[in-house]
Design an enzyme around this catalytic site. Structure first.
Site, PDB file in Angstrom:
ATOM      1  NE  ARG A  71      41.039   0.735  40.816  1.00 32.40           N
ATOM      2  CZ  ARG A  71      42.225   0.540  40.258  1.00 32.40           C
ATOM      3  NH1 ARG A  71      43.312   0.958  40.862  1.00 32.40           N
ATOM      4  NH2 ARG A  71      42.321  -0.086  39.112  1.00 32.40           N
TER       5      ARG A  71
ATOM      6  NE  ARG B 163      43.129   6.690  34.814  1.00 26.81           N
ATOM      7  CZ  ARG B 163      43.998   5.693  35.005  1.00 26.81           C
ATOM      8  NH1 ARG B 163      43.933   4.595  34.252  1.00 26.81           N
ATOM      9  NH2 ARG B 163      44.914   5.787  35.938  1.00 26.81           N
TER      10      ARG B 163
ATOM     11  CB  SER C  33      51.687  10.281  39.514  1.00 22.21           C
ATOM     12  OG  SER C  33      51.669   9.601  38.273  1.00 22.21           O
TER      13      SER C  33
ATOM     14  CD  GLN D 255      50.215   5.742  35.286  1.00 22.64           C
ATOM     15  OE1 GLN D 255      49.463   6.640  34.910  1.00 22.64           O
ATOM     16  NE2 GLN D 255      49.809   4.503  35.484  1.00 22.64           N
TER      17      GLN D 255
ATOM     18  CE  LYS E  33      48.496  -3.132  35.491  1.00 23.60           C
ATOM     19  NZ  LYS E  33      48.416  -1.717  35.089  1.00 23.60           N
TER      20      LYS E  33
ATOM     21  NE  ARG F 190      58.267   2.309  35.257  1.00 23.88           N
ATOM     22  CZ  ARG F 190      56.967   2.398  35.551  1.00 23.88           C
ATOM     23  NH1 ARG F 190      56.146   1.396  35.237  1.00 23.88           N
ATOM     24  NH2 ARG F 190      56.469   3.466  36.130  1.00 23.88           N
TER      25      ARG F 190
ATOM     26  CG  ASP G 135      47.677   0.073  41.426  1.00 24.07           C
ATOM     27  OD1 ASP G 135      46.992   1.102  41.254  1.00 24.07           O
ATOM     28  OD2 ASP G 135      48.715  -0.164  40.777  1.00 24.07           O
TER      29      ASP G 135
ATOM     30  CE  LYS H 245      45.841   5.235  40.664  1.00 27.42           C
ATOM     31  NZ  LYS H 245      47.086   5.337  39.909  1.00 27.42           N
TER      32      LYS H 245
END
Ligand code: S3P
Length: 426
Positions: free
Chosen positions: A339, A118, A161, A163, A20, A25, A308, A335
């Site tokens: 979580r 988020r 992170s 991201q 994923k 990307r 994850d 998340k």
């Protein structure tokens, strides 16, 4: 949709969707490149569909059929005539905000209820420092971006992170001068590897990555390796039920293989062999057999490489003698769900002895899990973890909202069943 799962043994060669993180990307870098790119084994999950839809709204041609995408781009983006909808996908929203910060037009990124709750200030702040105008609603989506005229910055990210790091590096492609990001713990490094493989060098030293603006990635042709974070559910299913699992053509980047290292530390037999390289990423075969026998303690520096997969670590902890603990994983609270709460509540309702901590959890095992009615809470990884739990829980386990799994692994139920799992959709 509900799934009903009963005790059964899982083993065999697994078929996996393309990774994923690489899928997002690949689509974005192909869109930044001028020309035609082909991406094979692209995940059919909803998150990847969200990225493709946003890029189409920005004037990029993305044709997807049978798991292969062809991206046709002029190497530039057009102002969107509507909001860009990132669905449930944090990666879509955060990485795209980095690209949009470099574009001389206005855009607005929004998401579903989970994504809209988020934190987005973590990308808005560095992008503003680079010169973009980024508006948020109390630090959350929708994000209003007016980009262009960026300059490089030296950014110390408060969170480990990928991201955040990727948003800053992607903006750095469009910025004057050099952009540097340093993070507290090294997160997945796909953006660095892929940009470098496509002709835009990213210099990496420890937890620091830097890029010089002005380059553009070249178009490419790649068949993406399988997703280790999806494989983890099938591998855990094998390890917990006594079956060997083999994944061919799996992404074996070390910033993603933390779960395999934990399985080995818990006593399973793990063998990984890299046999190819795809756009800068190592891929190959992973074979996992044996079973887990001892607990583990996971600390903050290890967390990004298996962030994850941590709900699965909690499940494994219920089946070994002693206390399995995870710390330094406060990121789990932001998340798709919180979580930590979701994992603790779900496993407790199956009889687990698990306690939440501010930045992780402690699980005391072994416990005999008992089937029950549980909810995935709208979280794809929870849905799949609970399905694996159902293979070892006595009686039957019914998972409400199980179709959340489609966000990252649409074929999960079929694959688990093909490998021997007793799982039916109700
Ligand atoms: C991702 C980074 C991780 C991960 C997510 C995908 C990525 O998030 O949890 O599923 O592709 O960059 P963070 O960057 O928030 O840690």
């Amino acid at each position: 949709m509900k799934w009903r799962v009963s005790p059964s043994r899982v083993a065999g060669r697994v078929e996996l969707p393309g990774d994923k993180s690489l899928g997002h990307r690949s689509l974005m870098l192909a869109a930044m490149a001028a020309g035609r790119s082909r991406i094979g084994n692209l995940s059919r999950g909803q998150d990847i569909a969200s990225t493709a839809a946003c890029l189409r709204a920005l004037g990029v041609g993305v044709d997807e059929a049978g798991g292969t995408a062809v991206v046709e781009s002029a190497g530039q983006f057009s102002p969107p005539s509507r909001d860009l909808f990132a669905g449930n996908s944090g990666t879509t929203m955060r990485l795209l905000s980095g690209i949009l910060a470099g574009q001389p037009f206005r855009s607005r990124l929004c998401g579903d209820a989970s994504l809209s709750s988020r934190p987005m200030e973590r990308v808005a702040d560095p992008l503003r420092r680079m010169g973009a105008h980024v508006g948020t609603r109390d630090g959350k989506a929708p994000l209003e971006i007016r980009g262009g005229d960026l300059h490089g910055i030296d950014y110390r990210s408060p969170v480990g992170s990928a991201q955040v790091k990727s948003a800053v590096l992607l903006a750095g492609v469009y910025a004057d001068g050099e952009t540097r990001v340093t993070e507290p713990a090294k997160s997945r490094d796909h953006t660095e590897r892929m940009l470098s493989a496509l002709g835009v060098p990213v210099r990496v030293s420890g937890t620091e990555a830097s890029i010089r603006g002005g380059g553009r990635p070249s178009p490419f042709d790649a068949d993406l390796p399988g997703d280790p974070s999806s494989a983890a559910f099938l591998i855990a299913a094998g390890v917990l039920t006594g079956g060997n699992v083999i994944a061919e053509n799996l992404l074996l980047n070390e910033t993603r293989t933390g779960f395999s290292r934990i399985l080995a530390r818990m006593g399973a037999d793990v063998e990984a062999t890299v046999d190819r390289n795809v756009v800068g990423e190592p891929a190959g075969k992973l074979r996992v057999g044996g079973t887990v026998q001892k607990p583990v303690s996971i600390e903050s520096s290890e967390v990004p490489a298996l962030i994850d997969e941590l709900p699965l670590v909690a499940l494994l902890g219920t089946q070994v003698s002693g206390v399995t603990s995870v710390r330094g994983a406060g990121e789990l609270r932001v998340k798709e769900t919180d979580r930590i709460v979701a994992t603790v509540d779900a496993l407790r309702s199956l009889g687990a002895d698990i306690e939440a901590r501010p930045d992780g959890f402690d699980v005391r095992g072994p416990t005999s899990l008992r089937g029950a009615e549980v909810s995935a809470n709208g979280d794809h990884r929870l849905a799949m973890m609970l399905a694996v739990a159902g293979l070892v829980a006595s009686g039957s386990t019914t998972i409400h909202g199980a179709d959340a799994a489609d966000v990252s692994f649409p074929g999960f139920r079929a694959e688990l069943s093909r490998l021997g799992g007793t799982i039916e959709a109700l």
